[in-house]
Design a protein around this motif. Structure first.
Motif, PDB file in Angstrom:
ATOM      1  N   ARG A   1      -2.739  -8.602   8.862  1.00  0.00           N
ATOM      2  CA  ARG A   1      -1.792  -8.348   8.492  1.00  0.00           C
ATOM      3  C   ARG A   1      -2.018  -7.243   7.425  1.00  0.00           C
ATOM      4  O   ARG A   1      -3.305  -6.209   7.381  1.00  0.00           O
ATOM      5  CB  ARG A   1      -1.238  -8.486   6.763  1.00  0.00           C
ATOM      6  CG  ARG A   1      -0.816 -10.422   7.234  1.00  0.00           C
ATOM      7  CD  ARG A   1      -0.563 -11.422   5.844  1.00  0.00           C
ATOM      8  NE  ARG A   1       1.032 -12.431   5.714  1.00  0.00           N
ATOM      9  CZ  ARG A   1      -0.035 -13.430   6.219  1.00  0.00           C
ATOM     10  NH1 ARG A   1      -0.955 -13.599   6.791  1.00  0.00           N
ATOM     11  NH2 ARG A   1       1.257 -14.345   6.508  1.00  0.00           N
ATOM     12  N   PHE A   2      -1.015  -5.552   7.454  1.00  0.00           N
ATOM     13  CA  PHE A   2      -1.417  -4.516   7.244  1.00  0.00           C
ATOM     14  C   PHE A   2      -1.408  -4.534   5.600  1.00  0.00           C
ATOM     15  O   PHE A   2      -0.203  -4.377   4.790  1.00  0.00           O
ATOM     16  CB  PHE A   2      -0.493  -3.466   7.542  1.00  0.00           C
ATOM     17  CG  PHE A   2      -1.016  -2.832   9.110  1.00  0.00           C
ATOM     18  CD1 PHE A   2      -2.216  -2.371   9.174  1.00  0.00           C
ATOM     19  CD2 PHE A   2       0.351  -4.158   9.963  1.00  0.00           C
ATOM     20  CE1 PHE A   2      -1.762  -2.251  10.504  1.00  0.00           C
ATOM     21  CE2 PHE A   2      -0.516  -3.883  11.500  1.00  0.00           C
ATOM     22  CZ  PHE A   2      -1.235  -3.515  11.991  1.00  0.00           C
ATOM     23  N   ILE A   3      -2.624  -4.552   4.201  1.00  0.00           N
ATOM     24  CA  ILE A   3      -2.443  -4.467   3.457  1.00  0.00           C
ATOM     25  C   ILE A   3      -3.122  -2.873   3.192  1.00  0.00           C
ATOM     26  O   ILE A   3      -2.860  -2.328   2.203  1.00  0.00           O
ATOM     27  CB  ILE A   3      -3.470  -6.016   2.875  1.00  0.00           C
ATOM     28  CG1 ILE A   3      -2.851  -6.884   3.150  1.00  0.00           C
ATOM     29  CG2 ILE A   3      -3.919  -5.567   1.358  1.00  0.00           C
ATOM     30  CD1 ILE A   3      -3.786  -7.850   3.404  1.00  0.00           C
ATOM     31  N   GLY A   4      -3.763  -2.241   3.419  1.00  0.00           N
ATOM     32  CA  GLY A   4      -4.868  -1.021   2.920  1.00  0.00           C
ATOM     33  C   GLY A   4      -3.574   0.416   3.926  1.00  0.00           C
ATOM     34  O   GLY A   4      -2.417  -0.864   5.122  1.00  0.00           O
ATOM     35  N   ALA A   5      -4.215   0.986   2.930  1.00  0.00           N
ATOM     36  CA  ALA A   5      -3.626   1.700   3.436  1.00  0.00           C
ATOM     37  C   ALA A   5      -3.495   2.809   4.482  1.00  0.00           C
ATOM     38  O   ALA A   5      -4.597   3.254   4.910  1.00  0.00           O
ATOM     39  CB  ALA A   5      -3.011   3.692   2.299  1.00  0.00           C
ATOM     40  N   PRO A   6      -2.317   3.371   5.114  1.00  0.00           N
ATOM     41  CA  PRO A   6      -2.702   4.028   6.773  1.00  0.00           C
ATOM     42  C   PRO A   6      -2.977   5.740   6.236  1.00  0.00           C
ATOM     43  O   PRO A   6      -3.203   5.964   5.170  1.00  0.00           O
ATOM     44  CB  PRO A   6      -1.238   4.025   7.704  1.00  0.00           C
ATOM     45  CG  PRO A   6      -0.311   4.231   6.170  1.00  0.00           C
ATOM     46  CD  PRO A   6      -0.509   2.668   5.968  1.00  0.00           C
ATOM     47  N   LEU A   7      -3.876   6.172   7.300  1.00  0.00           N
ATOM     48  CA  LEU A   7      -3.947   7.339   7.467  1.00  0.00           C
ATOM     49  C   LEU A   7      -3.908   8.005   7.930  1.00  0.00           C
ATOM     50  O   LEU A   7      -3.760   7.865   9.268  1.00  0.00           O
ATOM     51  CB  LEU A   7      -5.874   7.048   7.156  1.00  0.00           C
ATOM     52  CG  LEU A   7      -6.336   8.804   7.184  1.00  0.00           C
ATOM     53  CD1 LEU A   7      -6.419   9.795   5.604  1.00  0.00           C
ATOM     54  CD2 LEU A   7      -8.269   8.180   8.106  1.00  0.00           C
ATOM     55  N   THR A   8      -3.609   9.069   8.137  1.00  0.00           N
ATOM     56  CA  THR A   8      -2.636   9.826   9.534  1.00  0.00           C
ATOM     57  C   THR A   8      -3.909  11.842   9.365  1.00  0.00           C
ATOM     58  O   THR A   8      -4.487  11.633   8.512  1.00  0.00           O
ATOM     59  CB  THR A   8      -1.137  10.471   8.944  1.00  0.00           C
ATOM     60  OG1 THR A   8      -1.045  11.191   7.491  1.00  0.00           O
ATOM     61  CG2 THR A   8      -0.693   9.195   9.220  1.00  0.00           C
TER      62      THR A   8
ATOM     63  N   ALA B   1       1.039  -1.346   0.117  1.00  0.00           N
ATOM     64  CA  ALA B   1       0.189   0.184  -0.360  1.00  0.00           C
ATOM     65  C   ALA B   1       1.387   0.981  -0.029  1.00  0.00           C
ATOM     66  O   ALA B   1       2.060   0.945   0.592  1.00  0.00           O
ATOM     67  CB  ALA B   1      -0.745   0.126   1.045  1.00  0.00           C
ATOM     68  N   GLN B   2       0.154   2.542  -0.007  1.00  0.00           N
ATOM     69  CA  GLN B   2       1.175   3.879  -0.411  1.00  0.00           C
ATOM     70  C   GLN B   2       1.081   4.105   0.959  1.00  0.00           C
ATOM     71  O   GLN B   2       0.465   4.162   1.686  1.00  0.00           O
ATOM     72  CB  GLN B   2       0.304   4.463  -0.826  1.00  0.00           C
ATOM     73  CG  GLN B   2      -0.281   6.120  -0.775  1.00  0.00           C
ATOM     74  CD  GLN B   2      -0.684   7.224  -0.706  1.00  0.00           C
ATOM     75  OE1 GLN B   2      -2.342   6.346  -2.250  1.00  0.00           O
ATOM     76  NE2 GLN B   2      -0.603   8.028  -0.600  1.00  0.00           N
ATOM     77  N   PRO B   3       2.669   4.466   1.389  1.00  0.00           N
ATOM     78  CA  PRO B   3       2.471   5.039   2.039  1.00  0.00           C
ATOM     79  C   PRO B   3       2.125   6.606   2.949  1.00  0.00           C
ATOM     80  O   PRO B   3       1.428   6.597   2.313  1.00  0.00           O
ATOM     81  CB  PRO B   3       4.042   5.392   2.613  1.00  0.00           C
ATOM     82  CG  PRO B   3       4.591   4.822   1.336  1.00  0.00           C
ATOM     83  CD  PRO B   3       3.620   4.435   0.060  1.00  0.00           C
ATOM     84  N   ALA B   4       2.045   6.947   3.956  1.00  0.00           N
ATOM     85  CA  ALA B   4       1.412   8.193   4.532  1.00  0.00           C
ATOM     86  C   ALA B   4       2.492   9.091   5.136  1.00  0.00           C
ATOM     87  O   ALA B   4       3.213   8.496   6.080  1.00  0.00           O
ATOM     88  CB  ALA B   4       0.007   7.860   5.655  1.00  0.00           C
ATOM     89  N   LEU B   5       2.214  10.283   5.594  1.00  0.00           N
ATOM     90  CA  LEU B   5       3.391  11.099   5.710  1.00  0.00           C
ATOM     91  C   LEU B   5       2.306  11.613   7.392  1.00  0.00           C
ATOM     92  O   LEU B   5       1.166  12.069   7.107  1.00  0.00           O
ATOM     93  CB  LEU B   5       3.434  12.079   5.021  1.00  0.00           C
ATOM     94  CG  LEU B   5       4.644  11.608   4.334  1.00  0.00           C
ATOM     95  CD1 LEU B   5       5.588  13.508   3.505  1.00  0.00           C
ATOM     96  CD2 LEU B   5       6.429  11.607   5.048  1.00  0.00           C
TER      97      LEU B   5
ATOM     98  N   VAL C   1       4.440   6.534   7.235  1.00  0.00           N
ATOM     99  CA  VAL C   1       4.063   5.028   8.136  1.00  0.00           C
ATOM    100  C   VAL C   1       4.031   4.389   6.877  1.00  0.00           C
ATOM    101  O   VAL C   1       2.745   5.022   5.722  1.00  0.00           O
ATOM    102  CB  VAL C   1       3.106   5.922   8.954  1.00  0.00           C
ATOM    103  CG1 VAL C   1       2.307   4.768   8.909  1.00  0.00           C
ATOM    104  CG2 VAL C   1       3.521   7.273   9.648  1.00  0.00           C
ATOM    105  N   ILE C   2       4.049   2.916   7.162  1.00  0.00           N
ATOM    106  CA  ILE C   2       3.959   1.919   6.145  1.00  0.00           C
ATOM    107  C   ILE C   2       3.538   0.834   6.438  1.00  0.00           C
ATOM    108  O   ILE C   2       3.992   0.249   8.044  1.00  0.00           O
ATOM    109  CB  ILE C   2       5.006   2.186   5.143  1.00  0.00           C
ATOM    110  CG1 ILE C   2       4.619   0.889   3.798  1.00  0.00           C
ATOM    111  CG2 ILE C   2       6.166   1.732   6.183  1.00  0.00           C
ATOM    112  CD1 ILE C   2       3.538   1.522   3.179  1.00  0.00           C
ATOM    113  N   GLY C   3       1.790  -0.001   6.075  1.00  0.00           N
ATOM    114  CA  GLY C   3       1.807  -1.467   6.898  1.00  0.00           C
ATOM    115  C   GLY C   3       2.717  -2.133   6.097  1.00  0.00           C
ATOM    116  O   GLY C   3       2.682  -1.935   4.478  1.00  0.00           O
ATOM    117  N   SER C   4       3.538  -2.999   5.924  1.00  0.00           N
ATOM    118  CA  SER C   4       3.376  -4.546   6.239  1.00  0.00           C
ATOM    119  C   SER C   4       2.440  -5.447   5.929  1.00  0.00           C
ATOM    120  O   SER C   4       1.923  -5.981   6.716  1.00  0.00           O
ATOM    121  CB  SER C   4       5.020  -4.662   6.711  1.00  0.00           C
ATOM    122  OG  SER C   4       5.320  -5.840   5.893  1.00  0.00           O
TER     123      SER C   4
END
Length: 187
Positions: A82-89, A43-47, A54-57
């Protein structure tokens, strides 16, 4: 996933997260330095507001990286999912959807603030934030679209859309739009 921030693009692909110069295409760093078969990034990282990437794996960890150097600040491992979807900040919160059907709200140091665990299927997409209603909208593989309070993590409502949902909904003028594997587009 790709995130562009100024003159750097952050790319998550397979066993690595890369920082690549937008102008010259040169790799500035990659994380981890040496690939691991269990650590996969989709997934896309987030700032974050305070400057963390921040990135999930796929290894069930959410990682905070220094965007300048690629060094690890901290990791969060809830034990499964597992973290497949992108995190949101947003502000001082990180919202991390998990394939375990849980949504985790973390502070900027990676400590859990609350968790939503009422879904019966995985979350594969980034949540959508509705600041006006102080709600998050989550699409799930269990056919439901969920609304969750940003403050408490409590479910506000859910609706069955008759098909697995793997995309992030869109909010426009008070109407949510989402397509699903039930061969429908819902408003």
């Amino acid at each position: 996933g790709v995130l562009v921030d100024g003159d750097v693009s952050y790319v998550s692909y397979n066993q690595y997260v890369y920082a690549i110069g937008v102008e010259d295409g040169e790799m500035r760093w990659r994380y981890p330095e040496k690939g691991e078969t269990t650590k996969l990034f989709f997934a896309q990282p987030a700032l974050t507001e305070d400057g963390q990437l921040v990135i999930g794996s796929y290894d069930s960890n959410l990682y905070s990286l220094n965007p300048e150097s690629g060094t690890e600040n901290w990791s969060f491992n809830p034990g499964n999912g597992r973290f497949i979807g992108a995190p949101l900040t947003e502000g001082d919160r990180i919202y991390a959807p998990s394939a375990s059907g849980r949504l985790y709200a973390l502070d900027l140091s990676g400590k859990e603030v609350w968790r939503f665990e009422d879904a019966e299927g995985p979350f594969w997409a980034q949540p959508l934030l509705d600041l006006e209603r102080q709600a998050l909208y989550l699409s799930s593989m269990d056919h439901y679209l969920y609304s969750v309070s940003t403050e408490t993590g409590q479910m506000l409502w859910k609706t069955n859309l008759n098909g697995s949902l793997v995309g992030t909904p869109v909010l426009d003028n008070g109407v949510l739009y989402i397509g699903g594997f039930g061969n429908t587009m819902n408003a």
